[in-house]
Design an enzyme around this catalytic site. Structure first.
Site, mmCIF file in Angstrom:
data_model
loop_
_atom_site.group_PDB
_atom_site.id
_atom_site.type_symbol
_atom_site.label_atom_id
_atom_site.label_comp_id
_atom_site.label_asym_id
_atom_site.label_seq_id
_atom_site.Cartn_x
_atom_site.Cartn_y
_atom_site.Cartn_z
ATOM 1 N N GLU A 24 0.825 -1.216 0.000
ATOM 2 C CA GLU A 24 0.000 0.000 0.000
ATOM 3 C C GLU A 24 0.857 1.262 0.000
ATOM 4 O O GLU A 24 2.058 1.211 0.272
ATOM 5 C CB GLU A 24 -0.930 0.007 1.213
ATOM 6 C CG GLU A 24 -0.193 0.048 2.541
ATOM 7 C CD GLU A 24 -1.012 0.686 3.653
ATOM 8 O OE1 GLU A 24 -1.516 1.809 3.453
ATOM 9 O OE2 GLU A 24 -1.109 0.080 4.727
ATOM 10 N N LYS A 158 -3.778 -2.199 15.122
ATOM 11 C CA LYS A 158 -2.950 -1.293 15.920
ATOM 12 C C LYS A 158 -3.510 -1.162 17.322
ATOM 13 O O LYS A 158 -4.717 -1.150 17.521
ATOM 14 C CB LYS A 158 -2.925 0.093 15.282
ATOM 15 C CG LYS A 158 -1.859 0.226 14.238
ATOM 16 C CD LYS A 158 -1.985 1.544 13.533
ATOM 17 C CE LYS A 158 -3.324 1.629 12.863
ATOM 18 N NZ LYS A 158 -3.285 1.511 11.429
HETATM 19 N N1 PSU Z 1 -1.419 1.015 9.721
HETATM 20 C C1 PSU Z 1 -0.176 1.548 9.811
HETATM 21 N N2 PSU Z 1 0.103 2.651 9.101
HETATM 22 C C2 PSU Z 1 -0.809 3.189 8.269
HETATM 23 C C3 PSU Z 1 -2.103 2.597 8.152
HETATM 24 C C4 PSU Z 1 -2.356 1.521 8.894
HETATM 25 O O1 PSU Z 1 0.659 1.049 10.531
HETATM 26 O O2 PSU Z 1 -0.502 4.182 7.639
HETATM 27 C C5 PSU Z 1 -3.099 3.148 7.163
HETATM 28 C C6 PSU Z 1 -3.524 2.015 6.201
HETATM 29 O O3 PSU Z 1 -3.493 2.525 4.888
HETATM 30 C C7 PSU Z 1 -4.938 1.708 6.621
HETATM 31 C C8 PSU Z 1 -5.396 3.054 7.057
HETATM 32 O O4 PSU Z 1 -5.720 1.156 5.590
HETATM 33 O O5 PSU Z 1 -4.288 3.577 7.784
HETATM 34 C C9 PSU Z 1 -6.625 2.992 7.912
HETATM 35 O O6 PSU Z 1 -7.180 4.250 7.990
HETATM 36 P P1 PSU Z 1 -8.659 4.421 8.591
HETATM 37 O O7 PSU Z 1 -8.514 4.048 10.037
HETATM 38 O O8 PSU Z 1 -8.951 5.893 8.374
HETATM 39 O O9 PSU Z 1 -9.569 3.525 7.817
#
Ligand code: PSU
Ligand code: MN
Length: 304
Positions: A24, A158
């Site tokens: 990604e 996370k």
């Molecule tokens: N986990 C990480 N770093 C990130 C992300 C997740 O360690 O940058 C990013 C990924 O692209 C994930 C997004 O899909 O954060 C999730 O964002 P949200 O919680 O707004 O859906």
């Protein structure tokens, strides 16, 4: 017609039938600070190559879905300040206005599936945020895992999220959560969460087989493989707890909402731990890239 292009490296891999691992780009633009973001993206790609697969970092550049970025494109993306964060909801609109954006787990899964790629490595997935019972903040990544047939390797939800609620939603959506090498769900920066994983499979070949069987059984959706951070790189939950609490509290006070929540929390925790969480984040992404390459090779063998 879908505006989609392959980088020269990925086009060659496709022509040869070599295994490919999708990566990604939101982690580059919104997940890590410059210059560690670009350094890490390059190291992750090198790790995939060293493990016998071809990396395909995915992003939308000027309205085109790019499956694989050249080194120059990757460097430019990592330094551009105003890149959009694209999830399922944003992808088509970004292409329509010829915009540039980094793909989240959800959008990367969509693009990988369009490109016929089975497997994708990242750091952590989005999930159910703490306080979701009032904010309704649940990442679109979970819905994507329920409907798009791509296996995602992550180091667990996370620790900023509500991990038990995230697991409940994944169970409701019928998403297999498969731990590798241990019985417990890992918690991103830490190996332990105190929660038993719904499934455990240690052999990459069997993880690939499960992914292919899902499709054969007519079950839509992917799989979430949760791979614990290497022991020498982990940060204990006890050490991280106060930084997470403070970052969450600040997000609340500042009224941070929607797409900004995850990037804000990650950045504050990097600052509050004086870079320790960032070093751990880098180590776990590299570890996931290695495992994903092994699973990609297994997918290749199983399809032959
Ligand atoms: N986990 C990480 N770093 C990130 C992300 C997740 O360690 O940058 C990013 C990924 O692209 C994930 C997004 O899909 O954060 C999730 O964002 P949200 O919680 O707004 O859906
Ligand atoms: Mn959200």
């Amino acid at each position: 017609m879908i505006p989609l292009v392959y980088s020269p490296e990925v086009a060659t891999a496709r022509a040869n039938g070599d295994p490919i691992v999708a990566l990604e780009s939101t982690i580059i633009t919104h997940g890590m600070p410059f210059p560690q973001n670009i350094e890490t993206a390059r190291k992750v790609e090198a790790e995939v190559r060293a493990a016998g697969a071809t990396p395909a970092t995915i992003a939308v550049l000027d309205g085109t879905i790019c499956i694989g970025l050249t080194d120059a494109q990757l460097g430019a993306l990592g330094q551009a300040g105003d890149v959009a964060k694209l999830s399922r909801a944003d992808l088509a609109a970004c292409i329509a206005v010829r915009g540039t954006g980094a793909t989240t787990v959800a959008a990367t899964m969509i693009a990988a599936h369009l490109a016929g790629i089975d497997i994708f490595a990242t750091g952590g997935i989005g999930g159910v945020h703490r306080g979701a019972e009032t904010s309704f903040d649940i990442s679109a990544d979970l819905h994507e895992l329920a409907q798009t047939p791509v296996t995602v390797v992550a180091a667990g939800p996370k620790a900023i999220l509500d991990i038990p609620k995230t697991l409940e939603v994944l169970e409701t959506f019928g998403v297999p959560v498969i731990a590798v090498g241990q019985d417990e769900v890992p918690a991103f920066w830490s190996r332990r969460s105190g929660l038993k994983a719904p499934l455990r499979i240690d052999d990459p070949a069997r993880i690939a087989a499960a992914g292919l069987l899902r499709a054969r059984l007519g079950l839509p959706g992917g799989q979430l493989v949760v791979n614990p951070i290497p022991a020498d790189a982990e940060i204990s939950r006890e050490t991280l707890g106060p930084a997470i609490e403070q970052a969450l509290c600040e997000a609340d006070t500042k009224g941070i909402a929607a797409k900004e929540v995850t990037p804000f929390l990650l950045q504050r925790i990097h600052e509050l731990t004086e870079g320790r969480s960032l070093s751990a984040n880098i180590a776990l992404v590299l570890n996931n890239a290695r495992l994903a390459a092994a699973i990609a090779r297994a997918f290749g063998n199983a399809r032959r």
